[in-house]
Design a protein around this motif. Sequence first.
Motif, mmCIF file in Angstrom:
data_model
loop_
_atom_site.group_PDB
_atom_site.id
_atom_site.type_symbol
_atom_site.label_atom_id
_atom_site.label_comp_id
_atom_site.label_asym_id
_atom_site.label_seq_id
_atom_site.Cartn_x
_atom_site.Cartn_y
_atom_site.Cartn_z
ATOM 1 N N GLY A 177 0.790 -1.230 0.000
ATOM 2 C CA GLY A 177 0.000 0.000 0.000
ATOM 3 C C GLY A 177 0.819 1.275 0.000
ATOM 4 O O GLY A 177 0.370 2.320 -0.505
ATOM 5 N N VAL A 178 2.046 1.216 0.522
ATOM 6 C CA VAL A 178 2.859 2.425 0.649
ATOM 7 C C VAL A 178 3.190 3.034 -0.718
ATOM 8 O O VAL A 178 3.454 4.232 -0.835
ATOM 9 N N GLU A 179 3.133 2.227 -1.773
ATOM 10 C CA GLU A 179 3.403 2.729 -3.132
ATOM 11 C C GLU A 179 2.412 3.800 -3.568
ATOM 12 O O GLU A 179 2.708 4.615 -4.444
ATOM 13 N N ALA A 180 1.232 3.817 -2.955
ATOM 14 C CA ALA A 180 0.224 4.813 -3.323
ATOM 15 C C ALA A 180 0.719 6.240 -3.070
ATOM 16 O O ALA A 180 0.311 7.174 -3.777
ATOM 17 N N ILE A 181 1.613 6.416 -2.097
ATOM 18 C CA ILE A 181 2.102 7.770 -1.770
ATOM 19 C C ILE A 181 2.894 8.372 -2.932
ATOM 20 O O ILE A 181 2.545 9.450 -3.435
ATOM 21 N N PRO A 182 3.983 7.717 -3.423
ATOM 22 C CA PRO A 182 4.678 8.291 -4.578
ATOM 23 C C PRO A 182 3.819 8.323 -5.841
ATOM 24 O O PRO A 182 4.006 9.203 -6.695
ATOM 25 N N ALA A 183 2.864 7.393 -5.955
ATOM 26 C CA ALA A 183 1.988 7.386 -7.137
ATOM 27 C C ALA A 183 1.113 8.636 -7.179
ATOM 28 O O ALA A 183 0.929 9.250 -8.240
ATOM 29 N N VAL A 184 0.577 9.035 -6.028
ATOM 30 C CA VAL A 184 -0.244 10.252 -5.961
ATOM 31 C C VAL A 184 0.610 11.491 -6.221
ATOM 32 O O VAL A 184 0.191 12.422 -6.931
ATOM 33 N N ILE A 185 1.823 11.510 -5.661
ATOM 34 C CA ILE A 185 2.739 12.625 -5.918
ATOM 35 C C ILE A 185 3.030 12.730 -7.417
ATOM 36 O O ILE A 185 3.027 13.826 -7.998
ATOM 37 N N TYR A 186 3.292 11.600 -8.052
ATOM 38 C CA TYR A 186 3.545 11.563 -9.504
ATOM 39 C C TYR A 186 2.341 12.089 -10.286
ATOM 40 O O TYR A 186 2.485 12.906 -11.203
ATOM 41 N N PHE A 187 1.154 11.632 -9.900
ATOM 42 C CA PHE A 187 -0.082 12.043 -10.570
ATOM 43 C C PHE A 187 -0.241 13.571 -10.524
ATOM 44 O O PHE A 187 -0.538 14.213 -11.537
ATOM 45 N N LEU A 188 -0.022 14.152 -9.354
ATOM 46 C CA LEU A 188 -0.185 15.606 -9.198
ATOM 47 C C LEU A 188 0.925 16.375 -9.917
ATOM 48 O O LEU A 188 0.675 17.398 -10.569
ATOM 49 N N ALA A 189 2.162 15.866 -9.825
ATOM 50 C CA ALA A 189 3.300 16.568 -10.435
ATOM 51 C C ALA A 189 3.200 16.603 -11.954
ATOM 52 O O ALA A 189 3.636 17.577 -12.592
ATOM 53 N N LEU A 190 2.629 15.577 -12.541
ATOM 54 C CA LEU A 190 2.545 15.509 -14.007
ATOM 55 C C LEU A 190 1.694 16.632 -14.602
ATOM 56 O O LEU A 190 1.887 17.017 -15.766
ATOM 57 N N TRP A 191 0.765 17.157 -13.827
ATOM 58 C CA TRP A 191 -0.076 18.252 -14.331
ATOM 59 C C TRP A 191 0.738 19.520 -14.551
ATOM 60 O O TRP A 191 0.297 20.438 -15.255
ATOM 61 N N THR A 192 1.935 19.583 -13.953
ATOM 62 C CA THR A 192 2.756 20.793 -14.081
ATOM 63 C C THR A 192 3.702 20.750 -15.285
ATOM 64 O O THR A 192 4.308 21.760 -15.622
ATOM 65 N N VAL A 193 3.856 19.578 -15.932
ATOM 66 C CA VAL A 193 4.789 19.488 -17.057
ATOM 67 C C VAL A 193 4.056 19.824 -18.360
ATOM 68 O O VAL A 193 2.842 19.619 -18.478
ATOM 69 N N PRO A 194 4.776 20.358 -19.351
ATOM 70 C CA PRO A 194 4.133 20.685 -20.624
ATOM 71 C C PRO A 194 3.915 19.439 -21.472
ATOM 72 O O PRO A 194 4.494 18.380 -21.200
ATOM 73 N N ARG A 195 3.084 19.591 -22.505
ATOM 74 C CA ARG A 195 2.944 18.513 -23.474
ATOM 75 C C ARG A 195 4.168 18.488 -24.384
ATOM 76 O O ARG A 195 4.887 19.475 -24.500
#
Length: 513
Positions: A177-195
């Motif tokens: 279950g601990v993998e969910a923490i970096p996965a959520v961080i990744y999900f949110l961070a990706l919105w900041t990168v350009p296409r």
Amino acid sequence: MEQPEEVIKMNKSYTILISLIVALGGFLLGFDSAVISGAVKGITVYFEMTDSMLGFAVGCVIFGAMAGNLLAGPMADTFGRKKVLIIVAALFAISASWSALATGYTEFIIARIIGGIGIGGAILIAPIYIAEIAPPKLRGSLVSFNQLNIVIGISVAYFSNYFLVNMEGESWRWMLGVEAIPAVIYFLALWTVPRSPRWLILKLNEVKLARKILVKIGGEEYAEITISEILRGQAKKEDKGKLSNLFQNKYATIMIIALGIAFFQQITGINAIFYYAPTIFEQAGGSTDSSFLQAIVVGLTNLVFTLVAIWLIDKLGRKPLLLIGTTFMTIALLMAAFAFNNATYDFNETTLNKISNTEIKTALADLKGKSFDGQGALFEQVEAKLNEDQFLDFKRNQITNFIQINATLVLIAILLYVASFAISLGPVMWTLISEVFPSKIKGIAISVVGFFNSLVSFSVTQVFPWELSNLGPTITFTIYAILSLCAILFVYKFVIETKGKSLEEVEEMLVRK
């Protein structure tokens, strides 16, 4: 077209930040692949798994990765690299949470397969995005972030398992279950990168939007030069390669090299070692704590020698690294087989008292004072005294109480094997297949080779628990040593050196006229 030095005023920090964010997909890929190693014993007991059920529970993530391999490419071309990576992050988060909360075997498998689809997407799309966003002079090092993050993810998973293994209750749930923490961080961070600017121009014809992104990366002149190169490439673009093209005679040599190296990367047992590292060390007589600690050392060895490979690959070359690595892999696997072959299994008052199951302890009491030189002779005697369930329990959980083995030799063998893989078949395979395919067929070819690689990996992890229980570690490691020897011969006969050659030169060498 070579860009003049005075033109290039790169915003390196911005480009590196984007690449690091996207490369978190590699971290999750590595973490998801290795974290199951610590949960093997817990899920086996909780879900009452047979060897084949355990093999599928561990290996099904690769089954999902095969689907991800096939889906990710077309989806990334249609919807864009960024959107697919956001979906990948969501899949990792869902898989981690669901597998940790699962109460039935079937839903556990479904949760693992969802994570596998994420792995299949991340391994293909993260490097593509980074390659498309990075300036030419930074591309090699930035793309290598992804491979490095995969290895870091594996190491962190081993550390995480070590610190969580003694938690009260079902510690395997926390591990997964601990993998969910970096996965959520990744999900949110990706919105900041350009296409991807390349995708915006080639797919949507959004030249203005692409220019804004490129200006932020390297300035006005860099943006203009890059856009003109993309448009010029678009103008002379060949017809898109088809699956049928891969079977044309002129590509036969390339397909032999690519499929061969993809086959040997997995058939020599690397994922079995990563997924079952604590199990292997327990088979060598270690305690649960020490086996998890040794798995951490395996992860760190993988990390250090991946860095060595990144340093050497353009200095020493691809083929020498492959020959050196596969040679020492063969030696390491033979060392492990030798160690287990020379192990003895001693029945005395101390070892018998370690058996946790009272019925099994009573049934085996008359073996006190006996010693066995190999698993074959041991199993023949023990099987006659136990019922089917008790014998399975003995093979999985009790055998480690009786083994007398040179555990240091096993640890050295596994570390040498991992180090050898990390400087050779691990990183070099992906480098080679990105170099040997002509641009016309590269997209479809890499998807097919990636799918095949995952299929072989799935087969190995599916069979490994059965091999350990039924063939024993000696025969299991001998089989992998023979396959590793075959890898040496294959590399020597078929693989060419691509160091220092342009992609056009490589194509001329390999494409039959």
